[in-house]
Design an enzyme around this catalytic site. Structure first.
Site, PDB file in Angstrom:
ATOM      1  N   ASN A   1      61.466  42.430  51.917  1.00 31.29           N
ATOM      2  CA  ASN A   1      61.689  41.058  51.474  1.00 31.29           C
ATOM      3  C   ASN A   1      62.490  41.079  50.183  1.00 31.29           C
ATOM      4  O   ASN A   1      62.415  42.047  49.404  1.00 31.29           O
ATOM      5  CB  ASN A   1      60.352  40.351  51.217  1.00 31.29           C
TER       6      ASN A   1
ATOM      7  N   SER B   1      64.379  41.220  43.240  1.00 33.41           N
ATOM      8  CA  SER B   1      63.715  42.454  43.670  1.00 33.41           C
ATOM      9  C   SER B   1      63.670  42.528  45.189  1.00 33.41           C
ATOM     10  O   SER B   1      63.404  41.513  45.849  1.00 33.41           O
ATOM     11  CB  SER B   1      62.265  42.487  43.160  1.00 33.41           C
TER      12      SER B   1
ATOM     13  N   HIS C   1      63.029  38.879  46.685  1.00 35.53           N
ATOM     14  CA  HIS C   1      62.353  37.840  45.899  1.00 35.53           C
ATOM     15  C   HIS C   1      63.145  37.636  44.611  1.00 35.53           C
ATOM     16  O   HIS C   1      63.499  38.624  43.943  1.00 35.53           O
ATOM     17  CB  HIS C   1      60.913  38.276  45.592  1.00 35.53           C
TER      18      HIS C   1
ATOM     19  N   ASP D   1      54.519  38.956  47.768  1.00 37.23           N
ATOM     20  CA  ASP D   1      55.495  39.477  46.801  1.00 37.23           C
ATOM     21  C   ASP D   1      54.943  40.687  46.048  1.00 37.23           C
ATOM     22  O   ASP D   1      55.259  40.902  44.882  1.00 37.23           O
ATOM     23  CB  ASP D   1      55.886  38.374  45.797  1.00 37.23           C
TER      24      ASP D   1
HETATM   25  C1  GRF Z   1      67.216  33.131  47.612  1.00 38.20           C
HETATM   26  O1  GRF Z   1      67.023  32.814  46.255  1.00 38.20           O
HETATM   27  C2  GRF Z   1      66.288  34.266  47.958  1.00 38.20           C
HETATM   28  O2  GRF Z   1      66.012  35.106  46.863  1.00 38.20           O
HETATM   29  C3  GRF Z   1      65.048  33.551  48.352  1.00 38.20           C
HETATM   30  O3  GRF Z   1      65.508  32.445  49.117  1.00 38.20           O
HETATM   31  C4  GRF Z   1      66.722  31.967  48.486  1.00 38.20           C
HETATM   32  C5  GRF Z   1      67.721  31.526  49.518  1.00 38.20           C
HETATM   33  O4  GRF Z   1      68.082  32.649  50.261  1.00 38.20           O
HETATM   34  N1  GRF Z   1      64.181  34.426  49.091  1.00 38.20           N
HETATM   35  P1  GRF Z   1      69.132  32.537  51.501  1.00 38.20           P
HETATM   36  O5  GRF Z   1      70.417  31.935  50.970  1.00 38.20           O
HETATM   37  O6  GRF Z   1      68.502  31.640  52.557  1.00 38.20           O
HETATM   38  O7  GRF Z   1      69.303  33.961  51.933  1.00 38.20           O
END
Ligand code: GRF
Length: 196
Positions: free
Chosen positions: A107, A136, A109, A145
């Site tokens: 994942n 991370s 985060h 997380d």
């Molecule tokens: C990002 O900030 C990611 O870190 C979090 O979700 C947000 C959007 O991610 N997990 P994405 O554009 O859908 O990949």
């Protein structure tokens, strides 16, 4: 290695992972993109990149997380992934699911874990007056997380930053970090990668 990617929204991290896998000499291939949100923008992006997609809408399952996850597992098993990447996937996973897929699930985060687990990470870093912020990539375990950290990208917090400007600057680093960590993870390298 066969990689499935779980999304809930725009899927920009999924796009970065898929494009890196499609750029050649990569140990992985993207075999499925699954969204729990039927109209997630990332689904069309995956189709445009030629990646198989599926939707497992969590809403019909109501509060029954296990039933939702059983359907998600059924759909994932059809694709037989070696690795699952959560990328902007916004469902909390129960221990049942993290046990079934543990050891092969990552994942990303948007914080320097173990700081700021959960939501609103950028605002929390600003409120704390942190000089640095970051993202991370970690292995997914039952603890939200909380799994072993495989990579981090660190950025400086600027005086004029808002949660929005910080999130936008960090997202560009997420798109660098996640593909780099996936390459190492697929090659069996569990050492910590630090960018920025
Ligand atoms: C990002 O900030 C990611 O870190 C979090 O979700 C947000 C959007 O991610 N997990 P994405 O554009 O859908 O990949």
């Amino acid at each position: 290695k066969r990689v499935a990617i779980l999304i809930s929204g725009g899927g920009s991290n999924m796009v970065s992972l898929v494009q890196d896998m499609q750029s050649g000499d990569h140990p992985c291939e993207p075999v499925l993109v699954v969204s729990n949100v039927p109209d997630a923008g990332g689904l069309k992006k995956a189709v445009d990149l030629g990646v198989e997609t599926a939707v497992v809408d969590h809403k019909p399952f109501g509060k029954d997380r296990e039933a939702f996850e059983a359907e998600l597992t059924r759909v994932l098993e059809l694709a037989q992934p070696d690795i699952i990447c959560c990328a902007g996937f916004m469902r909390i996973l129960t221990e049942t699911f993290t046990k079934r897929w543990g050891g092969q699930m990552l994942n990303i985060h948007p914080s320097l874990l173990p700081k700021y687990k959960g939501l609103h990470t950028h605002q929390r870093a600003l409120d704390a007056g942190d000089a640095e912020h970051g993202c991370s990539v970690h292995e997914v375990t039952a603890e939200l997380d909380g799994g072993p950290i495989l990579g981090q990208a660190v950025i400086a917090v600027e005086a004029e930053d808002t949660a929005e400007t910080l999130a936008a600057r960090l997202l560009a680093w997420e798109h660098k970090l996640y593909p780099a960590v996936l390459r190492r993870y697929a090659a069996g390298d569990r050492s910590m990668l630090r960018l920025g």
